[in-house]
Design a protein around this motif. Structure first.
Motif, PDB file in Angstrom:
ATOM      1  N   SER A 166       3.515  17.423 -44.945  1.00  0.00           N
ATOM      2  CA  SER A 166       3.049  17.704 -46.280  1.00  0.00           C
ATOM      3  C   SER A 166       3.972  16.998 -47.267  1.00  0.00           C
ATOM      4  N   ARG A 167       3.740  17.221 -48.536  1.00  0.00           N
ATOM      5  CA  ARG A 167       4.601  16.581 -49.544  1.00  0.00           C
ATOM      6  C   ARG A 167       5.392  17.669 -50.259  1.00  0.00           C
ATOM      7  N   PRO A 168       6.728  17.701 -50.069  1.00  0.00           N
ATOM      8  CA  PRO A 168       7.531  18.717 -50.752  1.00  0.00           C
ATOM      9  C   PRO A 168       7.279  18.667 -52.256  1.00  0.00           C
ATOM     10  N   ARG A 169       7.297  19.844 -52.903  1.00  0.00           N
ATOM     11  CA  ARG A 169       6.929  19.878 -54.327  1.00  0.00           C
ATOM     12  C   ARG A 169       8.119  20.090 -55.241  1.00  0.00           C
ATOM     13  N   ARG A 170       9.182  20.711 -54.703  1.00  0.00           N
ATOM     14  CA  ARG A 170      10.286  21.079 -55.597  1.00  0.00           C
ATOM     15  C   ARG A 170      11.323  19.967 -55.724  1.00  0.00           C
ATOM     16  N   GLN A 171      11.679  19.699 -56.969  1.00  0.00           N
ATOM     17  CA  GLN A 171      12.751  18.726 -57.236  1.00  0.00           C
ATOM     18  C   GLN A 171      14.100  19.434 -57.157  1.00  0.00           C
ATOM     19  N   PRO A 172      15.216  18.806 -56.794  1.00  0.00           N
ATOM     20  CA  PRO A 172      15.321  17.368 -56.542  1.00  0.00           C
ATOM     21  C   PRO A 172      14.980  16.988 -55.095  1.00  0.00           C
ATOM     22  N   PHE A 173      14.672  18.026 -54.255  1.00  0.00           N
ATOM     23  CA  PHE A 173      14.423  17.715 -52.835  1.00  0.00           C
ATOM     24  C   PHE A 173      13.266  16.732 -52.675  1.00  0.00           C
ATOM     25  N   ARG A 174      12.239  16.893 -53.518  1.00  0.00           N
ATOM     26  CA  ARG A 174      11.065  16.032 -53.440  1.00  0.00           C
ATOM     27  C   ARG A 174      11.457  14.549 -53.525  1.00  0.00           C
ATOM     28  N   ALA A 175      12.341  14.239 -54.507  1.00  0.00           N
ATOM     29  CA  ALA A 175      12.739  12.844 -54.723  1.00  0.00           C
ATOM     30  C   ALA A 175      13.618  12.334 -53.577  1.00  0.00           C
ATOM     31  N   ILE A 176      14.528  13.186 -53.114  1.00  0.00           N
ATOM     32  CA  ILE A 176      15.427  12.776 -52.013  1.00  0.00           C
ATOM     33  C   ILE A 176      14.601  12.508 -50.755  1.00  0.00           C
ATOM     34  N   TYR A 177      13.685  13.442 -50.466  1.00  0.00           N
ATOM     35  CA  TYR A 177      12.871  13.309 -49.259  1.00  0.00           C
ATOM     36  C   TYR A 177      11.955  12.081 -49.366  1.00  0.00           C
ATOM     37  N   HIS A 178      11.410  11.857 -50.554  1.00  0.00           N
ATOM     38  CA  HIS A 178      10.531  10.700 -50.758  1.00  0.00           C
ATOM     39  C   HIS A 178      11.282   9.411 -50.431  1.00  0.00           C
ATOM     40  N   PHE A 179      12.534   9.328 -50.859  1.00  0.00           N
ATOM     41  CA  PHE A 179      13.349   8.144 -50.587  1.00  0.00           C
ATOM     42  C   PHE A 179      13.551   7.990 -49.070  1.00  0.00           C
ATOM     43  N   TYR A 180      13.905   9.089 -48.413  1.00  0.00           N
ATOM     44  CA  TYR A 180      14.105   9.043 -46.961  1.00  0.00           C
ATOM     45  C   TYR A 180      12.819   8.619 -46.244  1.00  0.00           C
ATOM     46  N   PHE A 181      11.726   9.284 -46.598  1.00  0.00           N
ATOM     47  CA  PHE A 181      10.466   9.124 -45.865  1.00  0.00           C
ATOM     48  C   PHE A 181       9.866   7.724 -46.061  1.00  0.00           C
ATOM     49  N   HIS A 182       9.938   7.221 -47.302  1.00  0.00           N
ATOM     50  CA  HIS A 182       9.287   5.949 -47.605  1.00  0.00           C
ATOM     51  C   HIS A 182      10.206   4.746 -47.457  1.00  0.00           C
ATOM     52  N   ARG A 183      11.512   4.945 -47.624  1.00  0.00           N
ATOM     53  CA  ARG A 183      12.423   3.793 -47.585  1.00  0.00           C
ATOM     54  C   ARG A 183      13.235   3.729 -46.293  1.00  0.00           C
ATOM     55  N   LEU A 184      13.837   4.854 -45.880  1.00  0.00           N
ATOM     56  CA  LEU A 184      14.735   4.809 -44.718  1.00  0.00           C
ATOM     57  C   LEU A 184      13.980   4.907 -43.402  1.00  0.00           C
ATOM     58  N   LEU A 185      13.017   5.823 -43.346  1.00  0.00           N
ATOM     59  CA  LEU A 185      12.319   6.092 -42.078  1.00  0.00           C
ATOM     60  C   LEU A 185      11.656   4.844 -41.453  1.00  0.00           C
ATOM     61  N   PRO A 186      10.936   4.022 -42.230  1.00  0.00           N
ATOM     62  CA  PRO A 186      10.333   2.832 -41.602  1.00  0.00           C
ATOM     63  C   PRO A 186      11.389   1.910 -40.976  1.00  0.00           C
ATOM     64  N   GLY A 187      12.557   1.815 -41.619  1.00  0.00           N
ATOM     65  CA  GLY A 187      13.627   0.973 -41.081  1.00  0.00           C
ATOM     66  C   GLY A 187      14.160   1.525 -39.764  1.00  0.00           C
ATOM     67  N   ILE A 188      14.402   2.836 -39.724  1.00  0.00           N
ATOM     68  CA  ILE A 188      14.903   3.457 -38.479  1.00  0.00           C
ATOM     69  C   ILE A 188      13.836   3.316 -37.393  1.00  0.00           C
ATOM     70  N   GLY A 189      12.576   3.559 -37.776  1.00  0.00           N
ATOM     71  CA  GLY A 189      11.468   3.407 -36.818  1.00  0.00           C
ATOM     72  C   GLY A 189      11.429   1.996 -36.253  1.00  0.00           C
ATOM     73  N   GLY A 190      11.666   1.011 -37.142  1.00  0.00           N
ATOM     74  CA  GLY A 190      11.633  -0.386 -36.717  1.00  0.00           C
ATOM     75  C   GLY A 190      12.758  -0.741 -35.765  1.00  0.00           C
ATOM     76  N   LEU A 191      13.913  -0.073 -35.926  1.00  0.00           N
ATOM     77  CA  LEU A 191      15.051  -0.353 -35.045  1.00  0.00           C
ATOM     78  C   LEU A 191      14.769   0.080 -33.611  1.00  0.00           C
ATOM     79  N   PHE A 192      14.091   1.214 -33.458  1.00  0.00           N
ATOM     80  CA  PHE A 192      13.891   1.795 -32.126  1.00  0.00           C
ATOM     81  C   PHE A 192      12.483   1.592 -31.575  1.00  0.00           C
ATOM     82  N   SER A 193      11.537   1.288 -32.475  1.00  0.00           N
ATOM     83  CA  SER A 193      10.140   1.207 -32.030  1.00  0.00           C
ATOM     84  C   SER A 193       9.431   0.151 -32.883  1.00  0.00           C
ATOM     85  N   HIS A 194       8.222   0.455 -33.365  1.00  0.00           N
ATOM     86  CA  HIS A 194       7.447  -0.519 -34.144  1.00  0.00           C
ATOM     87  C   HIS A 194       7.454  -0.107 -35.611  1.00  0.00           C
ATOM     88  N   ARG A 195       7.973  -0.985 -36.460  1.00  0.00           N
ATOM     89  CA  ARG A 195       8.122  -0.639 -37.875  1.00  0.00           C
ATOM     90  C   ARG A 195       6.784  -0.287 -38.527  1.00  0.00           C
TER      91      ARG A 195
END
Ligand SMILES: C[S@@+](CC[C@H](N)C(=O)[O-])C[C@H]1O[C@@H](n2cnc3c(N)ncnc32)[C@H](O)[C@@H]1O
Length: 244
Positions: A166-195
């Motif tokens: 789901s999409r967290p609604r409460r700030q500031p967690f929403r913004a922190i999680y958004h950064f992790y989910f959209h920016r960091l996660l694809p990179g980590i996924g790409g390192l170990f699997s398919h980006r």
């Protein structure tokens, strides 16, 4: 070559084939990435979902989009050796890993995994006390049809349980999680699997209905007592309902 799916433009058969091929490619590293990217919290989410299903010893349960069968294996504990858990998925490489996982768990011979489509479940109407779906509904082409199929195969009084990002609604967690989910996660996924698969993940969550909309779809299909609960600050939601 692998390409990322533009969720806003791709529907129908194109999405179905993309999703099945993508899971076939990431299957060997799927469990590892689940644990890595969620810091193993996904086991807790599945435990809560299993408890929501409220299964008793001897019951028969269906896990739709079962993948590598983590939730099916968990449900098998609740139905015991006198019960049955069936997992269904349309991606054979994911199911193969699920088969060996289920086999390794001694005493869990009551798990059967079947190749099939969530939109056309290969089971008779009124077969199951509970139907679960974990991180699967987001991937199906027609969410309403998938819930209608789950409704059909449930016994009267049976429960449906849907665990999904789901999409967290409460700030500031929403913004922190958004950064992790959209920016960091694809990179980590790409390192170990398919980006591209781990770019598809946040994109598919972005286009997935809000909690209220999903509950509305479930009610329209015919489920009653539809409720949902957020876990881990709204990273995931568990929706449940009853077939009257
Ligand atoms: C993110 S994985 C989730 C697997 C598992 N439920 C879990 O919790 O780890 C999504 C799964 O849904 C399956 N899937 C997607 N669309 C499907 C459909 N229409 N019919 C059957 N399985 C489907 C994919 O093959 C994949 O194994």
């Amino acid at each position: 070559m692998s390409i990322a799916l533009d969720e806003s433009k791709v529907i129908g058969e194109q999405k179905r084939s993309y999703v099945r091929d993508m899971f076939a490619r990431i299957a060997p590293r799927y469990d590892l990435l689940n644990s890595l990217l969620s810091l193993r919290i996904h086991h807790y989410w599945r435990n809560v979902a299993a408890r929501e299903a409220n299964l008793q010893q001897g019951d028969t349960a269906l896990d739709v989009c079962t993948g590598t069968a983590d939730l099916a294996v968990r449900l098998a504990r609740d139905v015991g050796t006198s019960g049955t858990v069936i997992g269904v998925d349309f991606c054979e490489p994911m199911l193969r890993l699920g088969w060996s996982k289920a086999r390794k768990r001694s005493g869990q011979r009551q798990i059967t995994l079947v190749l099939g489509d969530a939109l056309q479940l290969p089971f008779a109407s009124g077969s199951f006390q509970a139907v679960t779906v974990a991180f699967g509904i987001r991937n199906v082409v027609d969410i309403r049809k998938a819930f209608a199929e789950m409704w059909r195969v449930l016994k009267p009084g049976g429960r449906v349980v849907c665990l999904e990002f789901s999409r967290p609604r409460r700030q500031p967690f929403r913004a922190i999680y958004h950064f992790y989910f959209h920016r960091l996660l694809p990179g980590i996924g790409g390192l170990f699997s398919h980006r591209d698969a781990y770019t598809y993940l946040p994109t598919s969550v972005q286009y997935f209905p809000e909690r209220e909309q999903l509950a509305h779809i479930m009610r329209e299909v015919g489920f009653t007592a539809v409720t949902w609960r957020e876990l881990t600050m709204g990273i995931v939601c568990i929706h449940s309902g009853v077939k009257p």
